[in-house]
Design a protein around this motif. Structure first.
Motif, PDB file in Angstrom:
ATOM      1  N   LEU A   1       0.834  -1.205   0.000  1.00  0.00           N
ATOM      2  CA  LEU A   1       0.000   0.000   0.000  1.00  0.00           C
ATOM      3  C   LEU A   1       0.866   1.251   0.000  1.00  0.00           C
ATOM      4  CD1 LEU A   1      -2.684  -1.138   2.571  1.00  0.00           C
ATOM      5  CD2 LEU A   1      -2.934  -0.991   0.100  1.00  0.00           C
ATOM      6  N   ILE A   2       1.951   1.187   0.777  1.00  0.00           N
ATOM      7  CA  ILE A   2       2.825   2.350   0.852  1.00  0.00           C
ATOM      8  C   ILE A   2       3.472   2.632  -0.506  1.00  0.00           C
ATOM      9  CG2 ILE A   2       4.983   3.195   1.857  1.00  0.00           C
ATOM     10  CD1 ILE A   2       4.145   1.876   4.469  1.00  0.00           C
ATOM     11  N   TRP A   3       3.852   1.559  -1.224  1.00  0.00           N
ATOM     12  CA  TRP A   3       4.466   1.786  -2.528  1.00  0.00           C
ATOM     13  C   TRP A   3       3.426   2.138  -3.589  1.00  0.00           C
ATOM     14  CZ3 TRP A   3       6.556  -3.456  -1.059  1.00  0.00           C
ATOM     15  CH2 TRP A   3       7.678  -3.321  -0.253  1.00  0.00           C
ATOM     16  N   GLY A   4       2.164   2.209  -3.184  1.00  0.00           N
ATOM     17  CA  GLY A   4       1.145   2.605  -4.132  1.00  0.00           C
ATOM     18  C   GLY A   4       0.585   1.454  -4.939  1.00  0.00           C
TER      19      GLY A   4
END
Lengths: 168, 339, 504
Positions: C338-341
């Motif tokens: 999620l953090i890396w999109g």
């Protein structure tokens, strides 16, 4: 409680330890039941309440403990033998007591300094190593841990005045 | 604020400039003389992998990548007792400026539900980073197109409708009881471990609805497996970029618009222990403003459809006071108060 | 073969030498994390997550998942050498691995464990490659009732009447359940058995109990013999690997069963720890070497290790396709995505094929790399046993204490670890089995909350446990497993009479 089979250097018989352990477990069972009753140990409309399972778990612990006691005292395969001999107990305490002291110290002087003392002390006392090796190992291990946790993995472990002084 | 130094070096340059009487250095920046002298612990009052943990580690990564702090920032999880463990740690660390905590709704709900001796006023509020939205979701196979229809069906169902949510007596269940109090419908509430499990329960038809955060459901929405009915906010989400073939986040009506009178937002904020120096608070406010300006943070906010409100100081305090009252009110009515 | 051509593209992603390098860094770090108790895969990945922000998502996930493989491999090392499970899922590996090490067969046990891990992972990756969409739908079938049935099955297949006195087996198991209940009740949020002591909010962590019961308990037991620590001169011989490999093929049934159990538990998601217990229990029941289990049987290492690694690997499947983490580590990796999109879910395979197939390809190569790394360290680790006990014992205690602390960052947990150590010592001497306690502790909480959620769904009616084919058959299977000793005794008697018939 003295067991007939007690030999001269036997400290406690298996039978008495068996009974003590069972009584402690039964005590835990009672605690569990008391708290379950506080929470409600019934079966509400939408299933069991918070204390439902713990209540029966507590009950089972108590029953199993009394079962153990009965078998120990009256069973055909009565527990015999010695739990621990004096010499064995001394050996065990030689590790257990320093460990207790180590854990107690961690809160005050941090884990790194405490483990240096603990490892060094054990090596000197139990292993009779030469001081040079004792110092080398007891400094190297905590230092390696420090690098591993504080520097590489950024996991803070309990620290004490020494680390404070050094600015960590 | 027009001056936001990109690095610590620039920050000190600005201070020197201020000292020499050049430029217009605002009061808060002039005070920002305090700096961490050792590693700063960033407490997450939840386990690894959850929403708060993600956000904290995201911040840690941003701080590291952009060199926003000279000392390192380490994330420490203290999730026991719905986060109670983390809050008690902050309470016990009075005066320690090297400890910050990221909060979620458990800041209010955990003390009320478990009776642990903590109140948000035992900590120093630093800043609101964002607010997390909640959306009412149903399975795409279900016939309900609006929140009103769904609530009416739930009322007619007489308590057979299942709401799945994260944890017990926390935000998801509070929204559920809020929904019940506002509409008179009744739900069976199932407590799951995390947002992913909740989303799965809906897709697998083990629940009839959920109040997942946008980020937890967006992939199922896009795959056509679930449908958003309304957002629990007093205005629509501002993102107008299409998420599915024909809908954007901004196309989801608010619950009030669809005749369900309730809203709820979850705080994602930063707190410090009580009695810390004021310039330490100012330092962290400045730090988080810098974090908010990075492209990584902005992308993260957009992906998760967060409400990007930012508040500090008195404004933040009065927001907190209101939120605390709302929680106490909802939880009292629902009978969730411990004791 | 659509999957096959995608996979080949995936291997192309790995052509980048940087990715290969990240892979080896990841594996090595992972083994280190796996060796240190407490610093588990989930913590390890979470700690290193922020470091990967400056990499491309593909490189980052390759490195992080390799840390995960490394931790899966590494967990077995301390289990076998010192009876301290480095990871929760290697508890069952201690049952036979540690006795083997005591008999001077540490090298054999380590090789067996690593090779089995590799085998389990390989089966899981193959399933992941070719059956991903199918399997993802299967995971959706599992609601609270089904999950409870799975936990019941785990329990029933593991717990049987062992050689210990029945009352003690029951007491030990119930003590485990009682410990599991301490802390916050997951269904209602009420505090249970904390008696106003806020340190108990977090309950008793499985890992702390295990470090104490097994690790510290074992050191105390060993000390009884004094310092004449049998300098288990494990043969430090690189050929031990080949010799063990020659023995392994005959355990193929156990390995295959373990892998299937593991894949199933990873996907449902039941978790790697229950999978390893279930596989060990099934092997003990079904193998003809079953009665020797617990005394240093190589098959008893193969069974839990294949299952644990298969479960750990297949846990990534529901994470990628559904966004449900199949294990705590997968939960952290999910956060990373999620953090890396990247948005895990049904569309990830379509929208991000390069990422997904790069990851899957890295699972193949990462596990081969992992096997190479750990096998070369076998002689090294076996050599640790030659260090005098008076050095290694305090170092182990320190590492255990660090492990106990890092689980929850709590000082008190170190004291709990000590108490569990004494309990482990006394229980072992008094013939109370530790395995049922540990299993009850790991399953108790989950099983209870699934049971109660099922009850909420069914308005308190137990009939939900046979309301559909899936849950009914798992529950049925659980009963069969529970009564297996009776069945097999009956079977034996039946066979005994038939074989005697011709003689009459």
């Amino acid at each position: 409680m003295q067991d007939q089979e007690n030999t001269k250097d036997g400290l406690v018989s298996n039978r008495s330890v068996d009974i003590v352990v069972a009584l402690i477990l039964a005590g835990i069972g009672v605690l569990v039941i008391v708290d379950s009753l506080r929470l409600g140990a019934g079966w509400a409309e939408d299933g069991p309440q918070s204390g439902y399972f713990p209540f029966y778990i507590g009950l089972a612990i108590i029953l199993a403990s009394f079962g153990t006691i009965a078998v120990t005292l009256f069973g055909r395969n009565r527990t015999r033998g010695i739990f621990v001999e004096r010499g064995q107990l001394l050996h065990v305490l030689k590790v257990l007591i320093p460990t207790v002291i180590f854990v107690a110290l961690v809160g005050f002087i941090g884990i790194y300094v405490a483990s240096a003392f603990f490892i060094g002390g054990s090596m000197r006392w139990l292993g009779k190593f030469r001081w040079r090796i004792v110092v080398a190992v007891s400094v190297a291990v905590p230092f390696a841990l420090f690098l591993l946790f504080e520097i590489w993995f950024l996991v803070p472990l309990p620290k004490g005045p020494l680390e404070d002084f050094l600015g960590y | 604020m027009s001056r936001k130094p990109k690095s610590a070096l620039l920050a000190s340059a600005a201070l020197i400039a201020g000292a020499f009487g050049f430029g217009l250095v605002s009061a808060s920046e002039a005070q920002a003389e305090w700096k961490p002298t050792k590693t700063v612990e960033f407490i997450v009052p939840a386990g690894t992998g959850g929403g708060a943990d993600q956000m904290a580690r995201m911040i840690q990564g941003i701080v590291q990548k952009h060199g926003l702090m000279e000392q390192s920032l380490v994330v420490v999880n203290k999730g026991g007792g719905s986060g109670g463990e983390g809050f008690l740690d902050i309470k016990d660390s009075e005066g320690n400026p090297h400890k910050i905590i990221i909060t979620l709704s458990s800041l209010f709900t955990t003390p009320l539900a478990t009776g642990i001796p903590f109140n948000w006023e035992d900590a120093t509020p630093v800043a609101m980073l964002a607010l997390d939205e909640f959306v009412l979701w149903v399975n795409a196979e279900s016939p309900y197109k609006t929140a009103k229809e769904y609530v009416e069906a739930a009322k007619a169902g007489g308590g057979s409708f299942v709401m799945a949510g994260t944890g017990s007596k926390q935000e998801d269940q509070i929204i559920t009881v809020g929904l019940e109090q506002a509409t008179g419908a009744k739900f069976k509430y199932i407590a799951e471990k995390g947002g992913g499990d909740v989303a799965k329960a809906l897709v697998g038809n083990h629940a009839t609805s959920t109040v997942n955060n946008p980020i937890e459901q967006v992939s199922f929405w896009r795959a056509g497996q679930t449908r958003p009915l309304c957002v629990f906010d007093n205005e629509r989400i501002k993102l107008t970029e299409k998420v599915t073939a024909d809908m954007a986040w901004s196309d989801i009506p608010t619950c009030r618009e669809s005749g369900v009178d309730i809203d709820y937002l979850m705080l994602r904020g930063i707190f410090m222990p009580a009695d810390v120096p004021e310039d330490a608070v100012a330092y962290y406010i400045d730090l988080f403003q810098k974090v908010r300006e990075t492209p990584e943070w902005q992308e993260f906010m957009a992906k998760g459809a967060f409400n990007t409100s930012f508040m500090t100081g008195d404004e933040f305090r009065s927001w907190l006071q209101k939120a605390a009252d709302t929680h106490e009110d909802l939880m009292t009515k629902a009978g969730f108060i411990s004791g | 073969m659509d999957a096959l051509s995608s996979l080949i593209d995936g291997f192309g992603v790995l052509g980048d030498p940087m990715n290969i390098m990240y892979m080896f860094i990841g594996i090595t770090l992972g083994v280190l994390i796996g060796v240190l108790p407490g610093l588990g895969g989930a913590n390890g990945v979470a700690i290193l997550l922020p470091l990967t922000f400056s990499m491309s998502p593909t490189s980052a996930i390759i490195m992080l998942s390799c840390i995960y493989w490394g931790a899966l491999f590494g967990g077995a090392i301390t289990s076998i050498l010192f009876n301290i499970p480095g990871e929760p899922w290697s508890v069952a590996t201690t049952f036979d691995g540690y006795p083997m090490a005591q008999q001077g067969r540490a090298g054999e046990a380590l090789t067996g464990a690593f090779t089995s891990s590799f085998f389990g992972a390989l089966i899981a990756v193959v399933i992941l490659t070719f059956l991903a969409p199918l399997v993802a739908d299967f995971a959706l079938e599992f609601g609270p009732a089904e999950l409870f049935a799975v936990q019941l099955l785990t329990f029933c297949s593991f717990v049987g009447m062992g050689k210990e006195p029945p009352f003690k087996i029951i007491a030990s198991m119930m003590f485990g359940f009682a410990l599991a209940a301490v802390g916050q009740d997951p269904t209602t949020g009420q505090l249970r058995m904390t008696f106003g002591w806020y340190e108990l909010l977090r309950g008793f962590d499985f890992l702390i109990a295990v470090i104490g019961l097994f690790g510290i308990g074992e050191i105390l037991l060993t000390m009884e013999e004094g310092l004449a620590f049998k300098g288990k001169t494990a043969k430090i011989n690189p050929r031990i690997v080949l010799q063990t490999w020659a023995k392994l093929p005959k355990y193929w049934v156990t390995a295959l069963r373990g892998s299937i159990v593991g894949c199933w538990m990873g996907i449902t998601p039941g978790g790697a720890t229950p999978a390893s217990f279930m596989s060990y229990g099934l092997a003990k029941r079904m193998s003809k070497r079953g009665p020797n289990f617990g005394k240093g049987e190589l098959e008893g290492v193969v069974a839990p290790e294949t299952a644990a690694h298969a479960a750990g690997t297949s846990a990534l499947l529901p994470m990628l396709t559904l966004g449900i983490p199949g294990s705590p580590t997968a939960a952290v990796l999910l956060g990373g995505l999620l953090i890396w999109g990247l948005q895990p879910g049904p569309l990830l395979f379509i929208e991000q094929p390069e990422f997904v197939w790069g990851l899957i390809a890295s699972m193949y190569i990462g596990n081969v790399a992992g096997l190479i790394v750990v096998l070369t360290t076998v002689p090294l680790f076996a050599a640790i046993l030659r260090i005098p006990f008076s050095i290694i014992a305090p170092v182990i205690v320190v590492i255990c204490a660090v492990g106990a602390y890092t689980v929850n960052n709590a000082l008190l947990d170190m004291s709990f670890m000590l108490v569990f150590g004494v309990i482990g010592y006394v229980f072992k001497k008094m013939n109370y089995p530790l395995a049922p306690l540990v299993l009850a502790l790991v399953l108790g909480d989950m099983a209870e909350s699934n049971f109660r959620n099922a009850m909420i769904l069914s308005d308190g009616s137990l009939s939900i446990f046979w309301s559909n084919g899936l849950v009914g058959s798992i529950c049925g299977l659980a009963l069969v497993m529970l009564l297996w000793p009776v069945f097999s005794a009956g079977l034996r008697r039946l066979r005994g009479t038939t074989s005697q018939l011709p003689a009459q």
